[in-house]
Design a protein around this motif. Sequence first.
Motif, PDB file in Angstrom:
ATOM      1  N   ILE A  31       6.270 -84.642 -13.598  1.00 42.42           N
ATOM      2  CA  ILE A  31       5.577 -85.782 -14.208  1.00 42.42           C
ATOM      3  C   ILE A  31       5.071 -85.399 -15.589  1.00 42.42           C
ATOM      4  N   GLN A  32       4.423 -84.245 -15.691  1.00 33.92           N
ATOM      5  CA  GLN A  32       3.891 -83.809 -16.979  1.00 33.92           C
ATOM      6  C   GLN A  32       5.007 -83.635 -18.010  1.00 33.92           C
ATOM      7  N   HIS A  33       6.123 -83.085 -17.583  1.00 30.85           N
ATOM      8  CA  HIS A  33       7.241 -82.870 -18.505  1.00 30.85           C
ATOM      9  C   HIS A  33       7.779 -84.199 -19.034  1.00 30.85           C
ATOM     10  N   LYS A  34       7.948 -85.177 -18.147  1.00 31.30           N
ATOM     11  CA  LYS A  34       8.478 -86.478 -18.573  1.00 31.30           C
ATOM     12  C   LYS A  34       7.516 -87.222 -19.485  1.00 31.30           C
ATOM     13  N   LEU A  35       6.223 -86.947 -19.350  1.00 28.89           N
ATOM     14  CA  LEU A  35       5.226 -87.649 -20.157  1.00 28.89           C
ATOM     15  C   LEU A  35       4.791 -86.854 -21.386  1.00 28.89           C
ATOM     16  N   LYS A  36       5.418 -85.718 -21.594  1.00 30.84           N
ATOM     17  CA  LYS A  36       5.013 -84.824 -22.680  1.00 30.84           C
ATOM     18  C   LYS A  36       4.941 -85.530 -24.033  1.00 30.84           C
ATOM     19  N   TYR A  37       5.869 -86.398 -24.300  1.00 30.20           N
ATOM     20  CA  TYR A  37       5.923 -87.060 -25.599  1.00 30.20           C
ATOM     21  C   TYR A  37       5.488 -88.523 -25.551  1.00 30.20           C
ATOM     22  N   VAL A  38       4.963 -88.955 -24.427  1.00 31.07           N
ATOM     23  CA  VAL A  38       4.436 -90.308 -24.315  1.00 31.07           C
ATOM     24  C   VAL A  38       2.985 -90.268 -24.776  1.00 31.07           C
ATOM     25  N   THR A  39       2.722 -90.913 -25.894  1.00 27.37           N
ATOM     26  CA  THR A  39       1.359 -90.867 -26.451  1.00 27.37           C
ATOM     27  C   THR A  39       0.551 -92.117 -26.123  1.00 27.37           C
ATOM     28  N   ASP A  40       1.231 -93.202 -25.805  1.00 24.91           N
ATOM     29  CA  ASP A  40       0.539 -94.447 -25.485  1.00 24.91           C
ATOM     30  C   ASP A  40       0.122 -94.418 -24.027  1.00 24.91           C
ATOM     31  N   LYS A  41      -1.176 -94.273 -23.780  1.00 25.01           N
ATOM     32  CA  LYS A  41      -1.704 -94.249 -22.422  1.00 25.01           C
ATOM     33  C   LYS A  41      -2.441 -95.559 -22.173  1.00 25.01           C
ATOM     34  N   PRO A  42      -1.820 -96.475 -21.413  1.00 26.71           N
ATOM     35  CA  PRO A  42      -2.445 -97.773 -21.183  1.00 26.71           C
ATOM     36  C   PRO A  42      -3.725 -97.657 -20.360  1.00 26.71           C
ATOM     37  N   LEU A  43      -4.644 -98.564 -20.629  1.00 30.93           N
ATOM     38  CA  LEU A  43      -5.907 -98.634 -19.904  1.00 30.93           C
ATOM     39  C   LEU A  43      -5.640 -99.265 -18.540  1.00 30.93           C
ATOM     40  N   VAL A  44      -6.080 -98.582 -17.480  1.00 29.56           N
ATOM     41  CA  VAL A  44      -5.789 -98.984 -16.105  1.00 29.56           C
ATOM     42  C   VAL A  44      -7.094 -99.282 -15.366  1.00 29.56           C
ATOM     43  N   ALA A  45      -7.127-100.401 -14.665  1.00 23.82           N
ATOM     44  CA  ALA A  45      -8.240-100.739 -13.774  1.00 23.82           C
ATOM     45  C   ALA A  45      -7.686-100.832 -12.359  1.00 23.82           C
ATOM     46  N   ILE A  46      -8.398-100.248 -11.418  1.00 25.89           N
ATOM     47  CA  ILE A  46      -7.985-100.286 -10.019  1.00 25.89           C
ATOM     48  C   ILE A  46      -9.039-101.044  -9.229  1.00 25.89           C
ATOM     49  N   VAL A  47      -8.653-102.207  -8.722  1.00 22.34           N
ATOM     50  CA  VAL A  47      -9.554-103.091  -7.989  1.00 22.34           C
ATOM     51  C   VAL A  47      -9.530-102.702  -6.514  1.00 22.34           C
ATOM     52  N   GLU A  48     -10.709-102.387  -5.974  1.00 18.18           N
ATOM     53  CA  GLU A  48     -10.776-102.065  -4.545  1.00 18.18           C
ATOM     54  C   GLU A  48     -11.510-103.126  -3.737  1.00 18.18           C
ATOM     55  N   GLN A  49     -12.113-104.100  -4.423  1.00 17.02           N
ATOM     56  CA  GLN A  49     -12.774-105.216  -3.748  1.00 17.02           C
ATOM     57  C   GLN A  49     -12.768-106.406  -4.703  1.00 17.02           C
ATOM     58  N   LEU A  50     -12.433-107.585  -4.165  1.00 15.74           N
ATOM     59  CA  LEU A  50     -12.313-108.773  -5.016  1.00 15.74           C
ATOM     60  C   LEU A  50     -13.638-109.488  -5.258  1.00 15.74           C
ATOM     61  N   GLU A  51     -14.427-109.731  -4.229  1.00 16.94           N
ATOM     62  CA  GLU A  51     -15.700-110.442  -4.371  1.00 16.94           C
ATOM     63  C   GLU A  51     -16.755-109.775  -3.510  1.00 16.94           C
ATOM     64  N   PRO A  52     -17.798-109.240  -4.091  1.00 13.32           N
ATOM     65  CA  PRO A  52     -17.935-109.068  -5.529  1.00 13.32           C
ATOM     66  C   PRO A  52     -16.927-108.032  -6.009  1.00 13.32           C
ATOM     67  N   LEU A  53     -16.581-108.138  -7.269  1.00 14.84           N
ATOM     68  CA  LEU A  53     -15.585-107.243  -7.840  1.00 14.84           C
ATOM     69  C   LEU A  53     -16.085-105.809  -7.801  1.00 14.84           C
ATOM     70  N   LYS A  54     -15.223-104.922  -7.323  1.00 12.53           N
ATOM     71  CA  LYS A  54     -15.541-103.494  -7.316  1.00 12.53           C
ATOM     72  C   LYS A  54     -14.292-102.742  -7.753  1.00 12.53           C
ATOM     73  N   LEU A  55     -14.472-101.886  -8.757  1.00 14.26           N
ATOM     74  CA  LEU A  55     -13.360-101.073  -9.243  1.00 14.26           C
ATOM     75  C   LEU A  55     -13.463 -99.669  -8.679  1.00 14.26           C
TER      76      LEU A  55
END
Length: 172
Positions: A31-55
């Motif tokens: 994984i690290q090797h394949k991403l070595k030259y990938v500089t754009d790291k998208p912002l990720v949110a992981i939702v674990e509960q919908l209401e109330p919202l919990k990340l």
Amino acid sequence: MTSVMQNLSYLLGEDISADQKEELETRIDIIQHKLKYVTDKPLVAIVEQLEPLKLAGLNAEMIDLAGGKLTEVSGETTWEELALSDPEIVVIALPGKTIEQHLALIGDLFSNSYFMNLYATKGDKVYLANGTTFYNAKGETLVDHLELMAEIINPKQFHFGFEGSGWVKFNI
């Protein structure tokens, strides 16, 4: 690689053999090797509960290894606060819920203007992850989780075979 493995060694567990540890390190290395030259790291949110919202406050280093950057918003929050961080990728992973169960629970999101206006939603980058296997990963399943996240975050670079059983793209 060594510093990454030192930082993750506590997550891999003490009860794995040297051969298993080497195999897991090799998978992480790929994984690290394949991403070595990938500089754009998208912002990720992981939702674990919908209401109330919990990340989920998952290990930020794991998301970084998978090629993303975990949103600074975590824990119980609001949809408005999540919208302010405007993640590029949203992963909905409700603990103990299968992908099919997620589909039955997310209908209200269509009427949520904050959700509908997220960069991730508009960019068709909302994913449903199997919450029955997504949390509390250790050892080999921890690396499976890393590969699953790498597949979601960087689909052009990775195809580990988790699509369909571990995650699905949620088309709005």
